[in-house]
Design an enzyme around this catalytic site. Structure first.
Site, PDB file in Angstrom:
ATOM      1  N   VAL A  49      37.705  40.456  39.539  1.00 49.26           N
ATOM      2  CA  VAL A  49      38.169  40.466  41.139  1.00 49.26           C
ATOM      3  C   VAL A  49      37.075  40.098  42.333  1.00 49.26           C
ATOM      4  O   VAL A  49      36.600  40.059  42.617  1.00 49.26           O
ATOM      5  CB  VAL A  49      39.467  41.931  40.899  1.00 49.26           C
ATOM      6  CG1 VAL A  49      39.852  41.645  42.651  1.00 49.26           C
ATOM      7  CG2 VAL A  49      40.212  42.112  40.088  1.00 49.26           C
ATOM      8  N   LYS A  50      37.622  38.070  42.507  1.00 49.97           N
ATOM      9  CA  LYS A  50      37.465  37.845  43.802  1.00 49.97           C
ATOM     10  C   LYS A  50      37.822  38.472  44.843  1.00 49.97           C
ATOM     11  O   LYS A  50      39.408  38.242  45.220  1.00 49.97           O
ATOM     12  CB  LYS A  50      37.128  36.175  43.667  1.00 49.97           C
ATOM     13  CG  LYS A  50      35.635  35.423  44.088  1.00 49.97           C
ATOM     14  CD  LYS A  50      35.469  34.136  43.867  1.00 49.97           C
ATOM     15  CE  LYS A  50      34.815  33.520  44.643  1.00 49.97           C
ATOM     16  NZ  LYS A  50      35.069  31.816  44.106  1.00 49.97           N
ATOM     17  N   VAL A  51      36.671  39.073  45.739  1.00 53.16           N
ATOM     18  CA  VAL A  51      37.732  39.145  46.895  1.00 53.16           C
ATOM     19  C   VAL A  51      36.892  39.074  48.275  1.00 53.16           C
ATOM     20  O   VAL A  51      35.517  39.052  48.304  1.00 53.16           O
ATOM     21  CB  VAL A  51      37.577  40.914  46.973  1.00 53.16           C
ATOM     22  CG1 VAL A  51      37.955  41.754  48.395  1.00 53.16           C
ATOM     23  CG2 VAL A  51      38.262  42.176  46.283  1.00 53.16           C
TER      24      VAL A  51
END
Ligand code: E4P
Length: 218
Positions: free
Chosen positions: A86-88
């Site tokens: 998950v890219k945050v």
């Protein structure tokens, strides 16, 4: 240093995979839009397709900017495949969400990193990967590669386990310099990877070898 490809384009992913050097994929909302992928169901289906093609990690970026939204979106993305990361974004609620994901065994890539301070915060929050944007810093006359050097030094001194994923790579020299600066991974387009192949002396040398062989065997 591992190689990720920075694209949502299936043909380019397959070409890099075919070369035998592909360790993973990164995407962002701009790269998904470039491929004409829109709508939640299509986006998820595209990520699922990419995740089946590659064995390594595939970064899928959230578009929410508040804690609850980032967590809900990230949990859904993480269900697509075991290799989803998950890219945050590096914002206050993003840091909180990275801690939540780390506590729930969901891998993260903290993106839009432009300073060593941001890198320290992401590592403290438990990010799996950190994406400093080299090219975008260079574009503004700041030294992108120096940031990789600084973060690598800090992470080594502090014993942080977050991996440095050099991003916004614009050319083949960036790849070489990122390797020297201590990046764990580099993510870039296919052309920057293929540029590593090129040297005129290789072409001249090969032509000479083949010509000599042909002469000796004629
Ligand atoms: C990848 O994680 C980044 O989103 C990407 O490398 C940004 O690259 P750009 O600055 O060329 O858009």
């Amino acid at each position: 240093m591992r190689f990720f490809i920075d694209t949502a384009n299936i043909d380019q992913i397959l070409e890099a995979k075919d070369l035998g050097i592909l360790d993973g994929v990164t995407t962002n909302p701009s790269l998904m839009a470039k491929e004409g992928i829109s709508g939640e169901a299509n986006v998820k289906a595209h990520y699922a397709k990419i995740c089946k093609l590659v064995e390594g990690d595939v970064s899928a970026e959230v578009i929410s900017t508040n804690f609850e939204g980032i967590v809900a979106e990230g949990v859904e993305l993480s269900k697509i495949a075991p290799n989803i990361v998950v890219k945050v974004p590096m914002i206050k609620d993003g840091v909180k969400a990275i801690r939540y994901f780390a506590d729930h065994d969901i891998k993260t890539n903290c993106t839009l990193i432009f300073s060593a301070g941001q890198a320290i915060l992401a590592a403290k929050a438990g990010a799996t990967y950190l994406s400093p944007f080299i090219g975008r810093l260079d574009d503004t006359s700041w030294d992108g590669m120096q940031l990789i050097t600084d973060i690598a030094e800090i992470y080594a001194i502090q014993g942080y386990e977050t991996e440095i994923l050099a991003a916004s790579i614009r050319n083949s020299l960036h790849i070489v310099e990122a390797a020297k600066a201590g990046a764990d991974i580099v993510t870039c387009g296919l052309s920057a990877i293929l540029g590593l192949l090129k040297h005129p002396l290789t072409d001249i040398g090969l032509a000479q070898f083949l010509a000599d062989h042909a002469k000796a065997n004629s």
